[in-house]
Write a protein that holds these residues in place. Structure first.
Motif, PDB file in Angstrom:
ATOM      1  N   SER A  96     -43.396  -1.077 -60.830  1.00 10.79           N
ATOM      2  CA  SER A  96     -44.110  -2.280 -59.963  1.00 10.79           C
ATOM      3  C   SER A  96     -43.431  -3.498 -60.077  1.00 10.79           C
ATOM      4  O   SER A  96     -43.886  -4.327 -59.255  1.00 10.79           O
ATOM      5  CB  SER A  96     -45.354  -2.281 -60.225  1.00 10.79           C
ATOM      6  N   GLY A  97     -42.427  -3.622 -60.926  1.00 12.97           N
ATOM      7  CA  GLY A  97     -41.913  -5.032 -61.022  1.00 12.97           C
ATOM      8  C   GLY A  97     -42.612  -5.596 -62.032  1.00 12.97           C
ATOM      9  O   GLY A  97     -42.147  -5.945 -63.246  1.00 12.97           O
ATOM     10  N   GLY A  98     -44.139  -5.896 -62.188  1.00 14.54           N
ATOM     11  CA  GLY A  98     -44.689  -6.035 -62.995  1.00 14.54           C
ATOM     12  C   GLY A  98     -44.518  -7.649 -63.646  1.00 14.54           C
ATOM     13  O   GLY A  98     -43.583  -8.317 -62.996  1.00 14.54           O
ATOM     14  N   ARG A 128     -43.474   3.603 -67.279  1.00 15.66           N
ATOM     15  CA  ARG A 128     -42.961   2.813 -66.328  1.00 15.66           C
ATOM     16  C   ARG A 128     -43.969   2.664 -65.080  1.00 15.66           C
ATOM     17  O   ARG A 128     -44.281   1.697 -64.607  1.00 15.66           O
ATOM     18  CB  ARG A 128     -41.525   3.551 -65.862  1.00 15.66           C
ATOM     19  N   GLU A 129     -44.741   3.961 -65.127  1.00 10.90           N
ATOM     20  CA  GLU A 129     -45.642   4.005 -63.858  1.00 10.90           C
ATOM     21  C   GLU A 129     -46.868   3.152 -64.439  1.00 10.90           C
ATOM     22  O   GLU A 129     -47.378   2.670 -63.490  1.00 10.90           O
ATOM     23  CB  GLU A 129     -45.964   5.448 -63.614  1.00 10.90           C
ATOM     24  N   ALA A 130     -47.102   3.123 -65.603  1.00 10.42           N
ATOM     25  CA  ALA A 130     -48.251   2.291 -66.107  1.00 10.42           C
ATOM     26  C   ALA A 130     -47.871   0.545 -66.206  1.00 10.42           C
ATOM     27  O   ALA A 130     -48.903  -0.026 -66.800  1.00 10.42           O
ATOM     28  CB  ALA A 130     -48.711   2.435 -67.469  1.00 10.42           C
ATOM     29  N   GLY A 131     -46.634   0.149 -65.578  1.00  9.14           N
ATOM     30  CA  GLY A 131     -46.299  -1.036 -65.515  1.00  9.14           C
ATOM     31  C   GLY A 131     -45.858  -1.579 -66.895  1.00  9.14           C
ATOM     32  O   GLY A 131     -45.566  -2.894 -67.136  1.00  9.14           O
ATOM     33  N   ARG A 170     -50.865   9.312 -70.212  1.00  5.75           N
ATOM     34  CA  ARG A 170     -51.547   8.381 -69.280  1.00  5.75           C
ATOM     35  C   ARG A 170     -53.042   8.131 -69.531  1.00  5.75           C
ATOM     36  O   ARG A 170     -53.290   6.842 -69.215  1.00  5.75           O
ATOM     37  CB  ARG A 170     -51.307   9.418 -67.852  1.00  5.75           C
ATOM     38  N   ALA A 171     -53.850   8.935 -69.785  1.00  5.53           N
ATOM     39  CA  ALA A 171     -55.200   8.630 -70.165  1.00  5.53           C
ATOM     40  C   ALA A 171     -55.464   7.561 -71.386  1.00  5.53           C
ATOM     41  O   ALA A 171     -56.188   6.807 -71.239  1.00  5.53           O
ATOM     42  CB  ALA A 171     -55.929  10.007 -70.439  1.00  5.53           C
TER      43      ALA A 171
END
Length: 388
Positions: free
Chosen positions: A154-156, A183-186, A381-382
Motif C-alpha cells: 500500500s505504500g504505507g 507486504r500485504e499487511a503494510g 495473517r491472523a
C-alpha cells in the motif's frame, strides 16, 4: 594364590583399558558432532537420485525419500547447486520412485544431472514474487552485509517493518516465502544475510555461533530499519534464525521497537536439538554432554575451532521463558526431522499468555509453507491482525 592375583590384576587392567578406549572414542565422536554443527558446509549433500526427466511433458521422476514424497512445491538443486529447478505436485508413486510436476528450470542442465536435493525455499530473489525491491547493504561490525528491502503493497508510512532471518546452512532466499504476507499487511520487509552464511562477511574462525553472535548482525539490521523510520519491528526467524532473533529481542538496544516475533521451525533450545540429533544417529546420550562442554569452555576451541566459548545456556528460551514479553507465533511440524518440536511446545506451555502455537504434521523442517501454503499464510495473517 599368585596366579589368582595376576588374573585379577590383569582383569582390572583390561577393564581400565576398555574404559579408556571408550572415553577416547566418545571424545572423538563428540568432536566430530561439535564441528559438524558449528562449521558452515562447503557443499550440501545431493541426497535424491533422479530417475528420469521429461521436459516436454513437464515431469521429473525422483527416488522415493521422505522429502520427495512430501506434497507441495519445492526447489530442486542439482550439479553442486549450479542448477536449480522447481517441482510441484506428485502425479504418481511406486515403491521406489515419485513422479512430480516440473514447474520450471531456472539454471543448469537438468537432463545431465543424476542427483539433487529438495529444499523449502522456493523463490530465489524478490523478483520471483513480482514485487518491487531494492538491494541494500547493512553495516555490521564485520562489514557490509547484503539485504533486500521490499516496500509494503500500500505504500504505507514506513513505520512497520519485518526483518526476516534465515537458518543454518542456507541463505536469505529461504525467508522470501513470508514476504508477501507482511507486504500485504503494510510492513516493509528487510531480508537479511548474516556472518558466515556465504553472502555476509566471514568471522576469523568461520564458525556458527548458533545465534549467540549472529544476533549482532540482526541488531545492525534493526538499527538500519530504525534509521529508515521503523518504530514497530516484527522479527521473523527460521530454524537457527529463530534462536538468533530471540537473542536479538533480548539483547539489542532496539529491542523496545519489537512488537512481535514469528518463529518457523525454530531452535528454541539448542540442548533439545542436540539431544535429538544424538538420538537420531544412535549415539550415546553423554556425547551431547561432551559436545556442550566443548562449546562452553575455553579449552574446547582447540577441538571446535571457535574463537571464543558459546553461552549455550543463554540459548535456552524454555528455561528463559519468563524473560519474554512480546507476542510470539510459533509454527512447527511434529515430524520436523531436524529440530524437534518439543522445545517449541514447551515454550508455548510455559507462556500461553504470549505464545500462539501452530502445530503441523508431515511437513518436516522449514517446509510448512510448501506443504500447506494456505494454512501457513492464514496463521501468520491472523496473528498479524491480532497484533494490530
Amino acid at each position: 594364590m599368585r596366579t589368582r592375583t595376576k588374573v585379577a590384576v590383569g582383569g582390572v587392567v583390561g577393564a581400565l583399558a576398555l574404559v579408556g578406549a571408550a572415553a577416547v572414542a566418545t571424545a572423538a565422536v563428540s568432536v566430530i558432532v561439535a564441528r559438524k554443527v558449528l562449521t558452515p558446509p562447503s557443499r550440501r549433500e545431493e541426497d535424491v537420485a533422479i530417475r528420469s526427466v521429461d521436459l516436454d511433458a513437464g515431469l521429473i521422476v525422483l527416488e522415493s525419500t521422505a522429502d520427495s514424497r512430501l506434497p507441495g512445491e519445492y526447489s530442486f538443486w542439482f550439479t553442486r547447486e549450479s542448477g536449480h529447478a522447481r517441482v510441484g505436485e506428485i502425479v504418481a508413486t511406486t515403491a521406489d520412485s515419485v513422479t512430480r510436476r516440473l514447474l520450471g528450470v531456472d539454471s543448469g542442465d537438468l537432463l545431465a544431472a543424476r542427483r539433487g536435493r529438495l529444499t523449502g525455499w522456493f523463490y530465489l530473489t524478490p523478483a520471483d514474487l513480482g514485487v518491487a525491491f531494492e538491494g541494500v547493504d547493512i553495516a555490521t561490525p564485520l562489514g557490509d552485509a547484503p539485504a533486500w528491502l521490499v516496500p509494503p503493497a500500500s505504500g504505507g508510512t514506513g513505520e512497520r517493518w519485518a526483518i526476516h532471518v534465515h537458518g543454518r546452512a542456507v541463505r536469505r532466499p529461504e525467508t522470501l516465502r513470508a514476504v508477501p504476507i507482511f507486504r500485504e499487511a503494510g510492513y516493509t520487509s528487510l531480508v537479511v544475510s548474516y556472518r558466515n552464511d556465504g553472502e555476509a562477511p566471514r568471522t576469523d574462525d568461520f564458525r556458527y555461533a548458533l545465534g549467540d553472535r549472529e544476533w549482532v548482525d540482526v541488531d545492525a539490521a534493526m538499527r538500519f530499519a530504525a534509521s529508515r523510520g521503523a518504530t514497530e519491528i516484527v522479527l521473523v526467524g527460521w530454524s537457527m534464525g529463530g534462536a538468533t532473533v530471540l537473542q536479538a529481542l533480548t539483547r539489542s538496544t532496539f529491542g523496545d521497537r519489537v512488537t512481535g516475533v514469528v518463529l518457523e521451525s525454530p531452535v528454541v533450545d539448542w540442548i533439545a536439538a542436540l539431544d535429538f540429533q544424538v538420538r537420531l544417529r544412535r549415539l550415546p546420550l553423554f556425547v551431547r554432554s561432551f559436545v556442550v562442554l566443548l562449546f562452553k569452555h575455553p579449552w574446547g576451541r582447540f577441538a571446535t575451532g571457535l574463537a571464543e566459548p558459546l553461552d549455550i545456556d543463554r540459548l535456552d528460551f524454555v528455561t528463559r521463558a519468563r524473560e519474554l514479553d512480546r507476542p510470539i507465533l510459533v509454527l512447527h511440524s511434529d515430524d520436523d526431522g531436524f529440530v524437534p518440536s518439543t522445545a517449541s511446545r514447551a515454550l508455548a506451555v510455559a507462556r500461553p499468555d504470549i505464545v500462539t502455537y501452530e502445530a503441523f504434521e508431515t511437513a518436516r523442517h522449514t517446509k510448512l509453507w510448501n506443504f500447506d501454503r494456505e494454512r501457513w499464510e492464514g496463521a501468520i495473517r491472523a496473528w498479524l491482525a491480532r497484533l494490530g
